[in-house]
Design a protein around this motif. Structure first.
Motif, PDB file in Angstrom:
ATOM      1  N   ARG A  36       1.941  -6.875   4.750  1.00  0.00           N
ATOM      2  CA  ARG A  36       2.716  -7.954   3.950  1.00  0.00           C
ATOM      3  C   ARG A  36       2.139  -9.321   4.426  1.00  0.00           C
ATOM      4  O   ARG A  36       1.959  -9.526   5.847  1.00  0.00           O
ATOM      5  CB  ARG A  36       4.237  -7.998   4.068  1.00  0.00           C
ATOM      6  CG  ARG A  36       4.763  -6.477   3.820  1.00  0.00           C
ATOM      7  CD  ARG A  36       6.366  -6.593   3.900  1.00  0.00           C
ATOM      8  NE  ARG A  36       6.633  -6.805   5.413  1.00  0.00           N
ATOM      9  CZ  ARG A  36       7.766  -7.449   5.483  1.00  0.00           C
ATOM     10  NH1 ARG A  36       8.577  -7.743   5.011  1.00  0.00           N
ATOM     11  NH2 ARG A  36       7.985  -7.971   6.984  1.00  0.00           N
ATOM     12  N   TYR A  37       2.250 -10.308   3.477  1.00  0.00           N
ATOM     13  CA  TYR A  37       1.652 -11.821   3.932  1.00  0.00           C
ATOM     14  C   TYR A  37       2.342 -12.613   3.190  1.00  0.00           C
ATOM     15  O   TYR A  37       2.602 -12.306   2.081  1.00  0.00           O
ATOM     16  CB  TYR A  37       0.344 -11.869   3.937  1.00  0.00           C
ATOM     17  CG  TYR A  37      -0.508 -12.821   4.491  1.00  0.00           C
ATOM     18  CD1 TYR A  37      -1.205 -12.634   5.666  1.00  0.00           C
ATOM     19  CD2 TYR A  37      -0.261 -14.079   4.164  1.00  0.00           C
ATOM     20  CE1 TYR A  37      -1.751 -13.630   6.138  1.00  0.00           C
ATOM     21  CE2 TYR A  37      -0.869 -15.305   4.664  1.00  0.00           C
ATOM     22  CZ  TYR A  37      -1.647 -15.001   5.653  1.00  0.00           C
ATOM     23  OH  TYR A  37      -2.054 -15.958   6.521  1.00  0.00           O
ATOM     24  N   LEU A  85       2.489 -11.268  -0.669  1.00  0.00           N
ATOM     25  CA  LEU A  85       1.357 -10.243  -0.881  1.00  0.00           C
ATOM     26  C   LEU A  85       1.795  -8.869  -0.149  1.00  0.00           C
ATOM     27  O   LEU A  85       2.125  -9.060   0.985  1.00  0.00           O
ATOM     28  CB  LEU A  85       0.000 -10.565  -0.794  1.00  0.00           C
ATOM     29  CG  LEU A  85      -0.352 -11.955  -1.380  1.00  0.00           C
ATOM     30  CD1 LEU A  85      -1.848 -12.573  -0.705  1.00  0.00           C
ATOM     31  CD2 LEU A  85      -0.802 -11.619  -2.835  1.00  0.00           C
ATOM     32  N   GLU A  86       1.488  -7.828  -0.832  1.00  0.00           N
ATOM     33  CA  GLU A  86       1.644  -6.593  -0.185  1.00  0.00           C
ATOM     34  C   GLU A  86       0.545  -5.603  -0.690  1.00  0.00           C
ATOM     35  O   GLU A  86       0.180  -5.703  -1.627  1.00  0.00           O
ATOM     36  CB  GLU A  86       3.140  -5.979  -0.275  1.00  0.00           C
ATOM     37  CG  GLU A  86       3.520  -5.755  -1.708  1.00  0.00           C
ATOM     38  CD  GLU A  86       5.068  -5.633  -2.132  1.00  0.00           C
ATOM     39  OE1 GLU A  86       5.688  -5.795  -1.045  1.00  0.00           O
ATOM     40  OE2 GLU A  86       5.135  -5.049  -3.322  1.00  0.00           O
ATOM     41  N   GLY A  87      -0.034  -4.895   0.258  1.00  0.00           N
ATOM     42  CA  GLY A  87      -0.935  -3.881   0.037  1.00  0.00           C
ATOM     43  C   GLY A  87      -1.750  -3.487   1.124  1.00  0.00           C
ATOM     44  O   GLY A  87      -1.392  -3.552   2.553  1.00  0.00           O
ATOM     45  N   ASP A 128      -7.289  -5.394   2.460  1.00  0.00           N
ATOM     46  CA  ASP A 128      -7.305  -6.198   1.128  1.00  0.00           C
ATOM     47  C   ASP A 128      -6.534  -7.252   0.976  1.00  0.00           C
ATOM     48  O   ASP A 128      -7.190  -8.453   0.530  1.00  0.00           O
ATOM     49  CB  ASP A 128      -7.062  -5.140  -0.023  1.00  0.00           C
ATOM     50  CG  ASP A 128      -8.087  -3.885  -0.407  1.00  0.00           C
ATOM     51  OD1 ASP A 128      -9.223  -4.044   0.067  1.00  0.00           O
ATOM     52  OD2 ASP A 128      -7.607  -2.950  -0.913  1.00  0.00           O
ATOM     53  N   VAL A 129      -5.361  -7.174   1.783  1.00  0.00           N
ATOM     54  CA  VAL A 129      -4.640  -8.296   1.724  1.00  0.00           C
ATOM     55  C   VAL A 129      -5.259  -9.497   2.607  1.00  0.00           C
ATOM     56  O   VAL A 129      -5.328 -10.576   2.047  1.00  0.00           O
ATOM     57  CB  VAL A 129      -3.189  -8.079   2.487  1.00  0.00           C
ATOM     58  CG1 VAL A 129      -2.479  -9.400   2.773  1.00  0.00           C
ATOM     59  CG2 VAL A 129      -2.346  -7.213   1.291  1.00  0.00           C
ATOM     60  N   LEU A 130      -5.779  -9.312   3.725  1.00  0.00           N
ATOM     61  CA  LEU A 130      -6.518 -10.276   4.631  1.00  0.00           C
ATOM     62  C   LEU A 130      -7.912 -10.502   3.993  1.00  0.00           C
ATOM     63  O   LEU A 130      -8.201 -11.766   4.130  1.00  0.00           O
ATOM     64  CB  LEU A 130      -6.927  -9.667   6.182  1.00  0.00           C
ATOM     65  CG  LEU A 130      -5.623  -9.396   6.877  1.00  0.00           C
ATOM     66  CD1 LEU A 130      -5.955  -8.550   8.007  1.00  0.00           C
ATOM     67  CD2 LEU A 130      -4.760 -10.506   7.166  1.00  0.00           C
TER      68      LEU A 130
END
Length: 139
Positions: A3-4, A50-52, A56-58
């Motif tokens: 999560r971000y 964001l979540e994933g 990919d998120v970074l």
């Protein structure tokens, strides 16, 4: 799942009418990366959750950090979570607030990422869904 959460100032060059195209492109990109999220906009600020998959998120955050539509991007929190996705199968949901104090106020008074995300989710019914509805249409 990773999560971000971030808050950024909207670049003076960005016009609100561009939000629909931004949402459509971001939704397509997020779906391709198996990222789901919530992008809030009030004309002055972007706040995105964001979540994933972590990589990919970074990767997406590196792109967002270089995006000229954002200024003064502040990471509000990030990390692994065992919780289920908040937005399963949606790619990206976009919300609009007509209150320019809402986004900075929600995150400034939160004691951490979890509280900030909860406050954002609790406030979603107060968002301008009429404006947001077009942004949330799938092509």
């Amino acid at each position: 799942m990773y999560r971000y959460l971030y808050l950024s100032d909207v670049s003076p060059e960005f016009e609100p009418y561009q939000m629909g195209l931004l949402a459509q492109r971001a939704r397509k990109k997020n779906e391709g990366l198996a990222i789901t999220g919530l992008l809030l906009f009030d004309g002055l600020y972007f706040c995105q959750y964001l979540e994933g998959p972590k990589g990919d998120v970074l990767q997406l955050m590196r792109v967002i950090e270089r995006d000229s539509r954002h200024r003064n991007l502040r990471r509000l929190g990030e990390g692994l979570s065992t919780r289920p996705r908040r937005l399963p199968n949606n790619g990206l949901f976009v919300g609009y607030s007509t209150d320019a104090t809402f986004l900075p106020g929600v995150v400034a008074t939160a004691s951490g990422m979890n509280e900030a995300v909860e406050r954002i989710w609790n406030a979603l019914p107060q968002l301008d869904v009429e404006q947001s509805a077009d942004w949330n249409k799938r092509e």
